[in-house]
Design a protein around this motif. Sequence first.
Motif, PDB file in Angstrom:
ATOM      1  N   LEU A 329      12.628 -54.562 -34.367  1.00 49.19           N
ATOM      2  CA  LEU A 329      11.895 -53.318 -34.143  1.00 49.19           C
ATOM      3  C   LEU A 329      11.073 -53.392 -32.863  1.00 49.19           C
ATOM      4  CD1 LEU A 329      11.039 -50.528 -35.180  1.00 49.19           C
ATOM      5  CD2 LEU A 329       9.240 -51.667 -36.507  1.00 49.19           C
ATOM      6  N   GLN A 330      10.321 -54.478 -32.700  1.00 55.08           N
ATOM      7  CA  GLN A 330       9.475 -54.618 -31.514  1.00 55.08           C
ATOM      8  C   GLN A 330      10.313 -54.727 -30.244  1.00 55.08           C
ATOM      9  OE1 GLN A 330       6.337 -53.940 -31.753  1.00 55.08           O
ATOM     10  NE2 GLN A 330       6.611 -53.837 -33.983  1.00 55.08           N
ATOM     11  N   CYS A 331      11.440 -55.385 -30.355  1.00 57.18           N
ATOM     12  CA  CYS A 331      12.344 -55.481 -29.206  1.00 57.18           C
ATOM     13  C   CYS A 331      12.831 -54.094 -28.797  1.00 57.18           C
ATOM     14  CB  CYS A 331      13.521 -56.384 -29.549  1.00 57.18           C
ATOM     15  SG  CYS A 331      14.704 -56.576 -28.191  1.00 57.18           S
ATOM     16  N   GLY A 332      13.213 -53.281 -29.799  1.00 55.92           N
ATOM     17  CA  GLY A 332      13.694 -51.936 -29.520  1.00 55.92           C
ATOM     18  C   GLY A 332      12.624 -51.046 -28.919  1.00 55.92           C
ATOM     19  N   LEU A 333      11.421 -51.070 -29.494  1.00 56.53           N
ATOM     20  CA  LEU A 333      10.326 -50.261 -28.962  1.00 56.53           C
ATOM     21  C   LEU A 333       9.937 -50.721 -27.561  1.00 56.53           C
ATOM     22  CD1 LEU A 333       8.116 -49.922 -32.177  1.00 56.53           C
ATOM     23  CD2 LEU A 333       9.401 -48.094 -31.036  1.00 56.53           C
ATOM     24  N   GLY A 334      10.027 -52.030 -27.343  1.00 58.24           N
ATOM     25  CA  GLY A 334       9.728 -52.563 -26.015  1.00 58.24           C
ATOM     26  C   GLY A 334      10.708 -52.064 -24.973  1.00 58.24           C
ATOM     27  N   LEU A 335      11.975 -51.944 -25.372  1.00 57.15           N
ATOM     28  CA  LEU A 335      12.988 -51.440 -24.445  1.00 57.15           C
ATOM     29  C   LEU A 335      12.747 -49.972 -24.122  1.00 57.15           C
ATOM     30  CD1 LEU A 335      15.576 -52.002 -22.870  1.00 57.15           C
ATOM     31  CD2 LEU A 335      16.884 -51.400 -24.918  1.00 57.15           C
ATOM     32  N   VAL A 336      12.334 -49.202 -25.125  1.00 58.61           N
ATOM     33  CA  VAL A 336      12.010 -47.794 -24.893  1.00 58.61           C
ATOM     34  C   VAL A 336      10.847 -47.680 -23.907  1.00 58.61           C
ATOM     35  CG1 VAL A 336      11.106 -45.689 -25.944  1.00 58.61           C
ATOM     36  CG2 VAL A 336      12.886 -46.979 -27.109  1.00 58.61           C
ATOM     37  N   ARG A 337       9.806 -48.466 -24.131  1.00 60.15           N
ATOM     38  CA  ARG A 337       8.657 -48.443 -23.212  1.00 60.15           C
ATOM     39  C   ARG A 337       9.087 -48.822 -21.798  1.00 60.15           C
ATOM     40  NH1 ARG A 337       3.257 -48.260 -23.244  1.00 60.15           N
ATOM     41  NH2 ARG A 337       3.124 -48.222 -25.516  1.00 60.15           N
ATOM     42  N   LYS A 338       9.936 -49.827 -21.705  1.00 56.48           N
ATOM     43  CA  LYS A 338      10.422 -50.262 -20.390  1.00 56.48           C
ATOM     44  C   LYS A 338      11.159 -49.128 -19.687  1.00 56.48           C
ATOM     45  CE  LYS A 338      13.231 -53.903 -18.234  1.00 56.48           C
ATOM     46  NZ  LYS A 338      14.105 -55.093 -18.497  1.00 56.48           N
ATOM     47  N   ASN A 339      11.965 -48.381 -20.436  1.00 58.19           N
ATOM     48  CA  ASN A 339      12.688 -47.249 -19.851  1.00 58.19           C
ATOM     49  C   ASN A 339      11.724 -46.181 -19.342  1.00 58.19           C
ATOM     50  OD1 ASN A 339      15.248 -48.299 -20.305  1.00 58.19           O
ATOM     51  ND2 ASN A 339      15.474 -47.317 -22.299  1.00 58.19           N
ATOM     52  N   TYR A 340      10.699 -45.881 -20.151  1.00 56.45           N
ATOM     53  CA  TYR A 340       9.718 -44.884 -19.734  1.00 56.45           C
ATOM     54  C   TYR A 340       8.929 -45.360 -18.513  1.00 56.45           C
ATOM     55  CZ  TYR A 340      10.234 -41.708 -23.741  1.00 56.45           C
ATOM     56  OH  TYR A 340      10.702 -40.783 -24.648  1.00 56.45           O
ATOM     57  N   GLU A 341       8.565 -46.625 -18.507  1.00 56.15           N
ATOM     58  CA  GLU A 341       7.793 -47.152 -17.383  1.00 56.15           C
ATOM     59  C   GLU A 341       8.628 -47.178 -16.102  1.00 56.15           C
ATOM     60  OE1 GLU A 341       6.397 -50.862 -18.944  1.00 56.15           O
ATOM     61  OE2 GLU A 341       4.605 -49.941 -19.857  1.00 56.15           O
ATOM     62  N   ALA A 342       9.931 -47.380 -16.247  1.00 58.56           N
ATOM     63  CA  ALA A 342      10.810 -47.315 -15.077  1.00 58.56           C
ATOM     64  C   ALA A 342      10.826 -45.902 -14.504  1.00 58.56           C
ATOM     65  CB  ALA A 342      12.219 -47.750 -15.451  1.00 58.56           C
TER      66      ALA A 342
END
Length: 700
Positions: A329-342
Amino acid sequence: MTSPITFTQEGRIGLILIDNPPVNAISGPFITGLAKALDRFEAADDLDAVVLYCAGRTFVAGADIASFEDPSGFSAKPFNTVLARLEAQSRPVIAALHGTVLGGGLELAMACHHRVARPDTRLGLPEVKLGIIPGSLGTQRLPRLVGAELALDLVTTGRKIGLQQALQAGLVDKVAEGEPRDIGLAAAEALLATDAPVRRASELDVSPAPADVLAKAEAEAAKKPGWPQLAAAVRCVRAAQELPFAEGEAVEATEFARLLPSPSSKALRHLFFAEREAAKIPGLPRDTKLRPIRKVGIIGAGTMGGGIAMNFANIGIPTVIVEVSDAALQCGLGLVRKNYEASAAKGRLTAQQVGARMNLLQGALDYGALADCDLVIEAVFENLALKQEICAKLGAITKPGAIIATNTSTLDVDALAQATGRPADVVGMHFFSPANVMRLLEVVRGTATAPDVLATVMKLATAIGKVPVVSGVCYGFIGNRMAEVYMREAEFLIMEGAEPTDVDAAVESLGFAMGPCRMLDMAGVDVGAKTVIEHGRAGGLPDDPSYRALVQKLFAMGRHGQKTGAGYYRYEGRAPSSDPQVKAIAEQLADRHGIVRRQSIGREEITERLLYPLINEGLKILEEGIAYRPGDIDLIWVAGYGFPDFLGGPMWMADNIGLDVIAQRLAHYAGQRGDAYGYWRPAALLGQLCGGMRLAHWKG
């Protein structure tokens, strides 16, 4: 017929009202009405100015695209003549803008002397997306108002700009709140109070684009021969900055007349209409009551699940993501945040917007968190038993009336629907990876899917910026079922002696972004192999050991594509390079399965063997009723599989090749290679249409 244009006056100001719903499109009666309104204004000596404004939700959003298909020929001259009259007025002409001001609508506004706009206004010249350029002096007036560099950007990209950028650039003169009529009258009164002379765009000097900017635009256009409108747009903007207005007008007219009947423009216009037709579902009333979607649940926080969740957070819908472990779950949410931050790093989002969207995403490890969701989408990997187990849980946990959707790309939606115990609530929502970027959403209508479920999902898809296309239930639905025969022939060609580079180059020469081998390496050889294995076990694919033998062998060897550094190609980063080991593997498989190797296979054969079976499969899909229209198939392949838009999609391409030709070549390859499994058997519909009929005229 009531004219879409009316002329009135208030005090010493004339009022021209455009009321041509739904988007105030420019048409023959529109042009005639505007000319008559100008007649009245020119005859009224007691008027000091005229305000042009629109009723409804938008200003003029462009021309009636259907008028381009007029068999007697389309001409921009009547509209351009009226615009010239409008601009030539000695008394101020004010345009009051709101909503979308696009194409001919923006050209109309630029012919006025002064532009006032509400804060919600967006402006643009999207003609390049239809394979043409602005044909009513947009390429000449825009550079004079905003400078050639910004004009070049807007004309070649077709993008819209918001009001603040338009104001800063000089495209809009004033921003005001209120009804269009009121802000137009106020602007006219203020303008008259200054006693300033009228300002005609055609008489302004052009702020030129730097030479390197023009050179770069020309170089970029040269890389896209399928989009000749780009080079034409650059030539027109160059003319605007180098030639007098009248000479630039002639350049634009010549380029527009050349582009309008071009094959690429016809193809792009076909897709324009296909997208609108795809929203019309036979037997589904337009007034079907929709189910409310206030909260969404996603099963799976992987790349697909996270990407799907972003679509809903982007439009402000709270979304809960359920995973089996906190680490996942944390890995997935982290990837979403990374996409938004990009996106934020590129200036597309602010830090506050990133925070707001992440706050809409809730993680959970328990299915109970889905109990109050209005829509739940399962996005776990392609395994029928696993998906049936999840669907059974969702049928029990979700509230009555909640929609249960599956993101399966190939599996039987009806079987999954039955597993829920409430099949009327179930629909397929096949997102394409990356789900937060790709425009296509294949909406799979199950046998029992309720009409309001289908209507709700179609409406929701447009709200999240997708192009929704309905498919019936079959293996792979529309897109992947056709892709299967495409990949099948790619493998047979390689086992017969073609290199992956030969196979990819054949379709890339037509304008495909990448060929089948590079595409599967990017998507994952393992994903492709597991799909073949899953459906082979279920009896959905031919019981032939040579069938898709190459992808299964690469998978068994751990060559899963880009992510493992080797698949059909070897990779350093994302750059593919030929790998002799693939040739050796292909030779071994050919020997094992009795496939005759050849020294070389020509590009024409490769292209025909990849695309003609794909087209034939599309015809089978139509005759079975899996797709409603040929245009639906074209949309799926252009929006989801990288089929060149300037070729119009596989069904449109088939018409241009000739259905008779395709039938003949299928028969040729059946005789040459054998047809024990019906690989080359023509669709019955192909036989029915041969003899001159076009798919474009087929109504089912």
